[in-house]
Motif scaffolding. Structure first.
Motif, mmCIF file in Angstrom:
data_model
loop_
_atom_site.group_PDB
_atom_site.id
_atom_site.type_symbol
_atom_site.label_atom_id
_atom_site.label_comp_id
_atom_site.label_asym_id
_atom_site.label_seq_id
_atom_site.Cartn_x
_atom_site.Cartn_y
_atom_site.Cartn_z
ATOM 1 N N LEU A 133 -2.129 -3.395 9.121
ATOM 2 C CA LEU A 133 -0.747 -3.858 9.036
ATOM 3 C C LEU A 133 0.016 -3.183 7.911
ATOM 4 O O LEU A 133 1.216 -2.912 8.037
ATOM 5 N N SER A 134 -0.669 -2.925 6.818
ATOM 6 C CA SER A 134 -0.023 -2.263 5.678
ATOM 7 C C SER A 134 -1.085 -1.615 4.804
ATOM 8 O O SER A 134 -2.264 -1.971 4.868
ATOM 9 N N ALA A 135 -0.645 -0.668 3.990
ATOM 10 C CA ALA A 135 -1.554 0.031 3.085
ATOM 11 C C ALA A 135 -0.810 0.362 1.792
ATOM 12 O O ALA A 135 0.366 0.743 1.828
ATOM 13 N N ALA A 136 -1.492 0.193 0.666
ATOM 14 C CA ALA A 136 -0.881 0.462 -0.634
ATOM 15 C C ALA A 136 -1.875 1.209 -1.512
ATOM 16 O O ALA A 136 -3.082 0.937 -1.465
ATOM 17 N N PRO A 137 -1.396 2.153 -2.306
ATOM 18 C CA PRO A 137 -2.303 2.899 -3.187
ATOM 19 C C PRO A 137 -2.866 2.021 -4.293
ATOM 20 O O PRO A 137 -2.182 1.150 -4.837
ATOM 21 N N ILE A 138 -4.128 2.240 -4.606
ATOM 22 C CA ILE A 138 -4.805 1.560 -5.710
ATOM 23 C C ILE A 138 -5.486 2.633 -6.548
ATOM 24 O O ILE A 138 -6.301 3.410 -6.034
ATOM 25 N N GLY A 139 -5.151 2.669 -7.825
ATOM 26 C CA GLY A 139 -5.742 3.697 -8.680
ATOM 27 C C GLY A 139 -5.326 5.097 -8.243
ATOM 28 O O GLY A 139 -4.262 5.302 -7.654
ATOM 29 N N GLU A 140 -6.202 6.052 -8.485
ATOM 30 C CA GLU A 140 -5.866 7.451 -8.215
ATOM 31 C C GLU A 140 -6.184 7.871 -6.784
ATOM 32 O O GLU A 140 -5.455 8.676 -6.189
ATOM 33 N N TYR A 141 -7.238 7.324 -6.198
ATOM 34 C CA TYR A 141 -7.677 7.811 -4.887
ATOM 35 C C TYR A 141 -7.873 6.721 -3.829
ATOM 36 O O TYR A 141 -8.112 7.042 -2.665
ATOM 37 N N ASP A 142 -7.790 5.463 -4.197
ATOM 38 C CA ASP A 142 -8.133 4.388 -3.271
ATOM 39 C C ASP A 142 -6.898 3.781 -2.609
ATOM 40 O O ASP A 142 -5.762 4.037 -2.995
ATOM 41 N N LYS A 143 -7.171 2.931 -1.608
ATOM 42 C CA LYS A 143 -6.110 2.180 -0.945
ATOM 43 C C LYS A 143 -6.555 0.744 -0.735
ATOM 44 O O LYS A 143 -7.734 0.474 -0.504
ATOM 45 N N ARG A 144 -5.601 -0.138 -0.811
ATOM 46 C CA ARG A 144 -5.811 -1.535 -0.414
ATOM 47 C C ARG A 144 -5.046 -1.730 0.887
ATOM 48 O O ARG A 144 -3.837 -1.482 0.954
ATOM 49 N N ILE A 145 -5.755 -2.146 1.926
ATOM 50 C CA ILE A 145 -5.096 -2.306 3.213
ATOM 51 C C ILE A 145 -5.176 -3.761 3.676
ATOM 52 O O ILE A 145 -6.061 -4.514 3.258
ATOM 53 N N VAL A 146 -4.222 -4.140 4.492
ATOM 54 C CA VAL A 146 -4.229 -5.449 5.131
ATOM 55 C C VAL A 146 -4.562 -5.220 6.599
ATOM 56 O O VAL A 146 -3.884 -4.455 7.290
ATOM 57 N N LEU A 147 -5.617 -5.856 7.062
ATOM 58 C CA LEU A 147 -6.106 -5.712 8.430
ATOM 59 C C LEU A 147 -5.918 -7.015 9.198
ATOM 60 O O LEU A 147 -6.240 -8.094 8.689
ATOM 61 N N LEU A 148 -5.387 -6.896 10.418
ATOM 62 C CA LEU A 148 -5.399 -8.040 11.319
ATOM 63 C C LEU A 148 -6.589 -7.853 12.237
ATOM 64 O O LEU A 148 -6.650 -6.900 13.008
ATOM 65 N N THR A 149 -7.574 -8.747 12.140
ATOM 66 C CA THR A 149 -8.828 -8.575 12.863
ATOM 67 C C THR A 149 -9.044 -9.670 13.898
ATOM 68 O O THR A 149 -8.538 -10.790 13.770
ATOM 69 N N LYS A 192 -6.474 -12.306 9.374
ATOM 70 C CA LYS A 192 -5.908 -11.300 8.466
ATOM 71 C C LYS A 192 -6.735 -11.232 7.192
ATOM 72 O O LYS A 192 -7.008 -12.257 6.561
ATOM 73 N N ILE A 193 -7.127 -10.032 6.815
ATOM 74 C CA ILE A 193 -7.916 -9.847 5.599
ATOM 75 C C ILE A 193 -7.363 -8.681 4.782
ATOM 76 O O ILE A 193 -6.652 -7.819 5.293
ATOM 77 N N SER A 194 -7.717 -8.674 3.509
ATOM 78 C CA SER A 194 -7.448 -7.527 2.640
ATOM 79 C C SER A 194 -8.751 -6.770 2.435
ATOM 80 O O SER A 194 -9.820 -7.376 2.323
ATOM 81 N N ALA A 195 -8.659 -5.465 2.394
ATOM 82 C CA ALA A 195 -9.864 -4.652 2.222
ATOM 83 C C ALA A 195 -9.537 -3.417 1.399
ATOM 84 O O ALA A 195 -8.389 -2.953 1.383
ATOM 85 N N PHE A 196 -10.551 -2.894 0.734
ATOM 86 C CA PHE A 196 -10.389 -1.685 -0.066
ATOM 87 C C PHE A 196 -11.030 -0.510 0.662
ATOM 88 O O PHE A 196 -12.136 -0.622 1.197
ATOM 89 N N ALA A 197 -10.299 0.587 0.694
ATOM 90 C CA ALA A 197 -10.805 1.834 1.280
ATOM 91 C C ALA A 197 -10.908 2.845 0.149
ATOM 92 O O ALA A 197 -9.930 3.499 -0.220
ATOM 93 N N LYS A 198 -12.109 2.949 -0.425
ATOM 94 C CA LYS A 198 -12.304 3.815 -1.584
ATOM 95 C C LYS A 198 -12.231 5.281 -1.183
ATOM 96 O O LYS A 198 -12.836 5.706 -0.207
ATOM 97 N N GLY A 199 -11.455 6.025 -1.956
ATOM 98 C CA GLY A 199 -11.313 7.457 -1.710
ATOM 99 C C GLY A 199 -10.429 7.810 -0.536
ATOM 100 O O GLY A 199 -10.345 8.981 -0.149
ATOM 101 N N ALA A 200 -9.724 6.823 0.031
ATOM 102 C CA ALA A 200 -8.944 7.062 1.244
ATOM 103 C C ALA A 200 -7.743 7.968 1.020
ATOM 104 O O ALA A 200 -7.160 8.462 1.987
ATOM 105 N N ARG A 201 -7.382 8.224 -0.237
ATOM 106 C CA ARG A 201 -6.238 9.098 -0.519
ATOM 107 C C ARG A 201 -6.668 10.540 -0.768
ATOM 108 O O ARG A 201 -5.819 11.421 -0.952
ATOM 109 N N ARG A 202 -7.953 10.793 -0.759
ATOM 110 C CA ARG A 202 -8.437 12.168 -0.884
ATOM 111 C C ARG A 202 -8.256 12.890 0.448
ATOM 112 O O ARG A 202 -8.458 12.317 1.511
ATOM 113 N N GLN A 203 -7.889 14.149 0.384
ATOM 114 C CA GLN A 203 -7.602 14.907 1.596
ATOM 115 C C GLN A 203 -8.812 15.058 2.511
ATOM 116 O O GLN A 203 -8.678 15.187 3.721
#
Length: 247
Positions: free
Chosen positions: A12-28, A33-44
């Motif tokens: 549903l949404s995604a926001a940057p956390i720190g330098e390389y991570d993202k915090r996303i909101v998932l509708l499952t 609805k949950i919040s989850a962390f995607a570590k390294g998701a901003r790395r190419q």
């Protein structure tokens, strides 16, 4: 200790956390609805780069902790790429995501809302359907899933289901011809009432299988704007943006 779990859902949404991570909101389907962390998701070169973006739908494999989820792998089956190529469609889509975020809760059965969101985004991609119509269908059906919606099948004054001809704001429902003649409510086109009834009760997979005339769309949109103000007290940022862009 964290446990592995597999969840089917949409970002549903995604926001940057720190330098390389993202915090996303998932509708499952499984956990609401949950919040989850995607570590390294901003790395190419991250395997989660595309998965941690709004509209991404698929299976997310997570480690479940006591207070959060960490995604370590995802198999995305639909990115809704066509919306990213259509500015107007993308605006409507972002509003749909924000609307779903408002209505859903953690650890609640949100499978119907997830399915509604999916079929509605699919409908936005169809050139044959007016996006404004898709929007109002989506809003009304989401209200139905939440259990708060107008009475569309029986007169709110006398209970008759015959000759429905109007709408009464004070009781938020339709009126029959007899009660309309007594000076209550405002007239509605029969096709507008049929449209409301169909949206309320049709199977989700058949929800977007019809179109309406400009006259019916105008009346339906006016009613749905009223319903939204009645049942929802939130101001949606995406809707305000759409208004400023006259979408």
């Amino acid at each position: 200790m964290s446990e592995k779990t597999e969840l089917t859902g949409m970002v549903l949404s995604a926001a940057p956390i720190g330098e390389y991570d993202k915090r996303i909101v998932l509708l499952t389907r499984e956990r609401g609805k949950i919040s989850a962390f995607a570590k390294g998701a901003r790395r190419q070169n991250s395997p989660l780069l595309a998965a941690a973006k709004p509209f991404s739908f698929g299976t997310f494999e997570c480690f479940e902790g006591r207070s959060s989820y960490n995604i370590y792998q995802a198999q995305i089956t639909n990115y809704f790429e066509n919306l990213s190529l259509d500015f107007e469609g993308a605006c409507y889509g972002m509003y749909f995501l924000e609307f779903a975020d408002y209505y859903t809760r953690e650890n609640n059965d949100e499978s119907e809302m997830l399915k509604l969101l999916y079929v509605s985004l699919r409908a936005l991609e169809k050139p044959s359907l007016k996006k404004e119509l898709v929007r109002y269908i989506y809003e009304l059906r989401a209200m139905v899933i939440n259990g708060e919606y107008p009475e569309a099948f029986a007169c709110v004054n006398c209970g008759s289901s015959e000759n429905l001809k109007g709408y009464w704001k004070e009781k938020n429902g339709v009126l029959c011809e007899k009660c309309m003649a007594e000076g209550r409510g405002e007239p509605l086109l029969t096709s507008t009432i049929f449209t409301m009834q169909y949206v309320i009760c049709a199977p989700l997979e058949k929800l977007y299988t019809f179109t309406v005339s400009e006259e019916v769309l105008k009346e339906f949109s006016r009613l749905q704007e009223r319903f939204r103000r009645t049942y929802i007290d939130k101001k949606f940022k995406s809707l305000e943006i759409m208004g400023s862009l006259k979408i």
